[in-house]
Design a protein around this motif. Structure first.
Motif, PDB file in Angstrom:
ATOM      1  N   THR A  33       0.828  -1.201   0.000  1.00 17.63           N
ATOM      2  CA  THR A  33       0.000   0.000   0.000  1.00 17.63           C
ATOM      3  C   THR A  33       0.861   1.250   0.000  1.00 17.63           C
ATOM      4  OG1 THR A  33      -1.706  -1.156   1.276  1.00 17.63           O
ATOM      5  CG2 THR A  33      -1.799   1.245   1.260  1.00 17.63           C
ATOM      6  N   MET A  34       0.432   2.245  -0.746  1.00 19.42           N
ATOM      7  CA  MET A  34       1.005   3.589  -0.656  1.00 19.42           C
ATOM      8  C   MET A  34      -0.136   4.546  -0.352  1.00 19.42           C
ATOM      9  SD  MET A  34       3.876   3.771  -3.682  1.00 19.42           S
ATOM     10  CE  MET A  34       4.751   5.135  -2.895  1.00 19.42           C
ATOM     11  N   GLY A  35       0.189   5.559   0.412  1.00 17.64           N
ATOM     12  CA  GLY A  35      -0.878   6.483   0.763  1.00 17.64           C
ATOM     13  C   GLY A  35      -0.359   7.817   1.235  1.00 17.64           C
ATOM     14  N   TRP A  36      -1.309   8.661   1.544  1.00 22.92           N
ATOM     15  CA  TRP A  36      -1.012  10.002   2.035  1.00 22.92           C
ATOM     16  C   TRP A  36      -1.770  10.248   3.327  1.00 22.92           C
ATOM     17  CZ3 TRP A  36       2.547  13.049  -0.366  1.00 22.92           C
ATOM     18  CH2 TRP A  36       2.934  12.677  -1.658  1.00 22.92           C
ATOM     19  N   TYR A  37      -1.058  10.801   4.287  1.00 19.97           N
ATOM     20  CA  TYR A  37      -1.633  11.296   5.524  1.00 19.97           C
ATOM     21  C   TYR A  37      -1.352  12.786   5.578  1.00 19.97           C
ATOM     22  CZ  TYR A  37      -2.385   6.613   7.510  1.00 19.97           C
ATOM     23  OH  TYR A  37      -2.833   5.339   7.751  1.00 19.97           O
ATOM     24  N   ARG A  38      -2.076  13.472   6.438  1.00 21.55           N
ATOM     25  CA  ARG A  38      -1.782  14.883   6.645  1.00 21.55           C
ATOM     26  C   ARG A  38      -1.929  15.227   8.121  1.00 21.55           C
ATOM     27  NH1 ARG A  38      -6.963  17.953   3.745  1.00 21.55           N
ATOM     28  NH2 ARG A  38      -8.545  17.345   5.298  1.00 21.55           N
ATOM     29  N   GLN A  39      -1.199  16.255   8.510  1.00 24.06           N
ATOM     30  CA  GLN A  39      -1.271  16.722   9.889  1.00 24.06           C
ATOM     31  C   GLN A  39      -1.299  18.241   9.892  1.00 24.06           C
ATOM     32  OE1 GLN A  39       1.801  15.244  12.507  1.00 24.06           O
ATOM     33  NE2 GLN A  39       0.540  15.643  14.316  1.00 24.06           N
ATOM     34  N   ALA A  40      -2.406  18.781  10.354  1.00 22.81           N
ATOM     35  CA  ALA A  40      -2.563  20.217  10.481  1.00 22.81           C
ATOM     36  C   ALA A  40      -2.077  20.644  11.866  1.00 22.81           C
ATOM     37  CB  ALA A  40      -4.031  20.600  10.289  1.00 22.81           C
ATOM     38  N   PRO A  41      -1.733  21.906  12.035  1.00 19.46           N
ATOM     39  CA  PRO A  41      -1.250  22.383  13.341  1.00 19.46           C
ATOM     40  C   PRO A  41      -2.251  22.091  14.451  1.00 19.46           C
ATOM     41  CG  PRO A  41      -0.860  24.027  11.653  1.00 19.46           C
ATOM     42  CD  PRO A  41      -1.677  22.967  11.006  1.00 19.46           C
ATOM     43  N   GLY A  42      -1.767  21.482  15.524  1.00 24.72           N
ATOM     44  CA  GLY A  42      -2.616  21.190  16.671  1.00 24.72           C
ATOM     45  C   GLY A  42      -3.541  20.013  16.505  1.00 24.72           C
ATOM     46  N   ARG A  43      -3.396  19.279  15.407  1.00 25.10           N
ATOM     47  CA  ARG A  43      -4.288  18.153  15.151  1.00 25.10           C
ATOM     48  C   ARG A  43      -3.484  16.871  14.957  1.00 25.10           C
ATOM     49  NH1 ARG A  43      -9.130  19.661  11.142  1.00 25.10           N
ATOM     50  NH2 ARG A  43      -9.895  17.781  12.153  1.00 25.10           N
ATOM     51  N   GLN A  44      -4.152  15.755  15.093  1.00 25.55           N
ATOM     52  CA  GLN A  44      -3.505  14.468  14.885  1.00 25.55           C
ATOM     53  C   GLN A  44      -3.323  14.187  13.392  1.00 25.55           C
ATOM     54  OE1 GLN A  44      -5.971  11.619  16.990  1.00 25.55           O
ATOM     55  NE2 GLN A  44      -4.674  11.765  18.799  1.00 25.55           N
ATOM     56  N   ARG A  45      -2.353  13.354  13.098  1.00 23.67           N
ATOM     57  CA  ARG A  45      -2.161  12.932  11.716  1.00 23.67           C
ATOM     58  C   ARG A  45      -3.357  12.082  11.296  1.00 23.67           C
ATOM     59  NH1 ARG A  45       3.657  10.644   9.888  1.00 23.67           N
ATOM     60  NH2 ARG A  45       4.176  12.534  11.040  1.00 23.67           N
TER      61      ARG A  45
END
Length: 120
Positions: A33-45
């Motif tokens: 699997t390949m994928g993308w996660y994101r993490q905004a300031p103050g939030r969980q990935r």
């Protein structure tokens, strides 16, 4: 060992589009699997999207409709097309791969992340 290198982030206006790339290199035997996660300031990935070796895809509810994940197996590269960017898409985007290297079983690998900043 597997190295993931992301590219394509940047500073954009709301409504614009970006295409992220993630290239995997190293002693790769196969990638599941390949994928993308994101993490905004103050939030969980959080998961954005993932694509399996057979091309099956999975999207978070927030990504459905504007995000498209794809993969080039021959190049060990995954892409994330993001259209109609919103301020809330501002985050560091991390590439992820579950890969098997020569001599080892499947392990999870992460890239360093690429920043997307959307101006409202």
């Amino acid at each position: 060992q597997v190295r993931l290198v992301e590219s394509g982030g940047g500073l954009v206006q709301a409504g614009e589009s970006l295409r992220l790339s993630c290239a995997a290199s190293g002693s790769i035997f196969s990638i599941n699997t390949m994928g993308w996660y994101r993490q905004a300031p103050g939030r969980q990935r959080e998961l954005v999207a993932a694509v399996g070796s057979g091309g099956s895809t999975n999207y978070s509810d927030s990504a459905k409709g504007r995000f498209t994940i794809s993969r080039d197996g021959a190049k060990n590269t995954a892409y994330l097309q993001i259209n109609s960017l919103k301020f809330d898409d501002t985050a560091v985007y991390y590439c992820y791969a579950r890969a098997r290297t020569v001599g080892l079983g499947f392990r999870d690998y992460w890239g360093q992340g690429t920043q997307i900043t959307v101006l409202s």
